[in-house]
Design a protein around this motif. Sequence first.
Motif, PDB file in Angstrom:
ATOM      1  N   VAL A   4       0.867  -1.168  -0.090  1.00  0.00           N
ATOM      2  CA  VAL A   4       0.054  -0.061   0.182  1.00  0.00           C
ATOM      3  C   VAL A   4       0.856   1.224   0.207  1.00  0.00           C
ATOM      4  CG1 VAL A   4      -0.339   0.243   2.511  1.00  0.00           C
ATOM      5  CG2 VAL A   4      -1.850   1.245   0.912  1.00  0.00           C
ATOM      6  N   ILE A   5       0.438   2.207  -0.817  1.00  0.00           N
ATOM      7  CA  ILE A   5       1.330   3.293  -1.020  1.00  0.00           C
ATOM      8  C   ILE A   5       0.416   4.704  -0.776  1.00  0.00           C
ATOM      9  CG2 ILE A   5       1.121   3.324  -3.501  1.00  0.00           C
ATOM     10  CD1 ILE A   5       4.058   4.438  -3.587  1.00  0.00           C
ATOM     11  N   GLY A   6       0.851   5.610  -0.129  1.00  0.00           N
ATOM     12  CA  GLY A   6       0.520   6.807  -0.164  1.00  0.00           C
ATOM     13  C   GLY A   6       1.038   8.117   0.191  1.00  0.00           C
ATOM     14  N   CYS A   7       0.552   9.372   0.080  1.00  0.00           N
ATOM     15  CA  CYS A   7       1.563  10.266   0.247  1.00  0.00           C
ATOM     16  C   CYS A   7       0.775  11.689   0.489  1.00  0.00           C
ATOM     17  CB  CYS A   7       2.357  10.613  -0.970  1.00  0.00           C
ATOM     18  SG  CYS A   7       1.253  11.078  -2.673  1.00  0.00           S
ATOM     19  N   ASP A   8       1.424  12.731   0.842  1.00  0.00           N
ATOM     20  CA  ASP A   8       0.654  13.905   0.803  1.00  0.00           C
ATOM     21  C   ASP A   8       1.059  14.862  -0.214  1.00  0.00           C
ATOM     22  OD1 ASP A   8       3.241  15.064   1.225  1.00  0.00           O
ATOM     23  OD2 ASP A   8       2.661  16.217   3.322  1.00  0.00           O
ATOM     24  N   ARG A  61       3.149  -4.795   3.404  1.00  0.00           N
ATOM     25  CA  ARG A  61       4.152  -3.586   3.664  1.00  0.00           C
ATOM     26  C   ARG A  61       3.368  -2.285   2.947  1.00  0.00           C
ATOM     27  NH1 ARG A  61       9.772  -5.684   1.970  1.00  0.00           N
ATOM     28  NH2 ARG A  61       9.734  -7.616   2.507  1.00  0.00           N
ATOM     29  N   GLY A  62       3.984  -1.195   3.509  1.00  0.00           N
ATOM     30  CA  GLY A  62       3.366   0.051   2.978  1.00  0.00           C
ATOM     31  C   GLY A  62       4.768   1.004   2.592  1.00  0.00           C
ATOM     32  N   ILE A  63       4.471   2.001   1.689  1.00  0.00           N
ATOM     33  CA  ILE A  63       5.456   2.934   1.471  1.00  0.00           C
ATOM     34  C   ILE A  63       4.457   4.469   1.678  1.00  0.00           C
ATOM     35  CG2 ILE A  63       6.698   4.144  -0.335  1.00  0.00           C
ATOM     36  CD1 ILE A  63       6.965   1.396  -1.756  1.00  0.00           C
ATOM     37  N   ALA A  64       5.251   5.059   2.565  1.00  0.00           N
ATOM     38  CA  ALA A  64       4.568   6.323   3.350  1.00  0.00           C
ATOM     39  C   ALA A  64       5.233   7.538   2.798  1.00  0.00           C
ATOM     40  CB  ALA A  64       4.390   6.427   4.630  1.00  0.00           C
ATOM     41  N   LEU A  65       4.924   8.579   2.215  1.00  0.00           N
ATOM     42  CA  LEU A  65       5.774   9.574   1.802  1.00  0.00           C
ATOM     43  C   LEU A  65       5.066  11.097   1.939  1.00  0.00           C
ATOM     44  CD1 LEU A  65       5.659   8.289  -1.923  1.00  0.00           C
ATOM     45  CD2 LEU A  65       7.599   8.081  -0.239  1.00  0.00           C
ATOM     46  N   CYS A  66       5.832  12.072   2.425  1.00  0.00           N
ATOM     47  CA  CYS A  66       5.512  13.190   2.670  1.00  0.00           C
ATOM     48  C   CYS A  66       6.722  14.170   2.129  1.00  0.00           C
ATOM     49  CB  CYS A  66       5.011  13.594   4.016  1.00  0.00           C
ATOM     50  SG  CYS A  66       6.252  13.632   5.352  1.00  0.00           S
ATOM     51  N   MET A 107       9.626   7.893   2.914  1.00  0.00           N
ATOM     52  CA  MET A 107      10.800   8.900   2.162  1.00  0.00           C
ATOM     53  C   MET A 107      10.107  10.092   2.135  1.00  0.00           C
ATOM     54  SD  MET A 107      12.631   6.428  -0.655  1.00  0.00           S
ATOM     55  CE  MET A 107      10.993   6.056  -1.498  1.00  0.00           C
ATOM     56  N   GLY A 108      11.061  11.229   1.742  1.00  0.00           N
ATOM     57  CA  GLY A 108      10.640  12.576   1.460  1.00  0.00           C
ATOM     58  C   GLY A 108      10.571  13.059   0.081  1.00  0.00           C
TER      59      GLY A 108
END
Length: 147
Positions: A4-8, A61-66, A107-108
């Motif tokens: 699952v992936i998400g970001c702002d 697992r997830g990938i979280a980005l801001c 990650m940023g």
Amino acid sequence: MKIVIGCDQGALTLKEHIKEVLKEFKDIIVEDVGTYTTDSVDYPDIAEKICDKITSGQAERGIALCGTGIGISIACNKVKGIRAALCHNAFTARMSRQHNDANVLAMGGRDISFGPADEIVRIWLTEKFLGGRHERRVNKIMSIEDK
């Protein structure tokens, strides 16, 4: 494996790029939980969506980005069962999996360029948890949630 992936809004471009990298892995299914525009959103809301998918068993697992990766990693780590690692290079990505069994990669979008991000994602997806003394330490980390 389901990711699952998400970001702002600060990492929308990076998220879309990483989704292309994830297509290299034929055994990975990707679910994108947003955001989908450059309109301002609150990264804790995205973190919660990512973590809910993992803790409910809907994703492994997830990938979280801001913008920096800092805020979203802090938010993810507030969720019981989550081990989010903010990674900036190949070494931190490798250690986050081998030693910490991280189930969320943070990650940023304003901090890292595509080349290093690609390498981080590939390493993070392929490295295995080493267990042994590291398992004891991960168990100690997870037990803090019960205090």
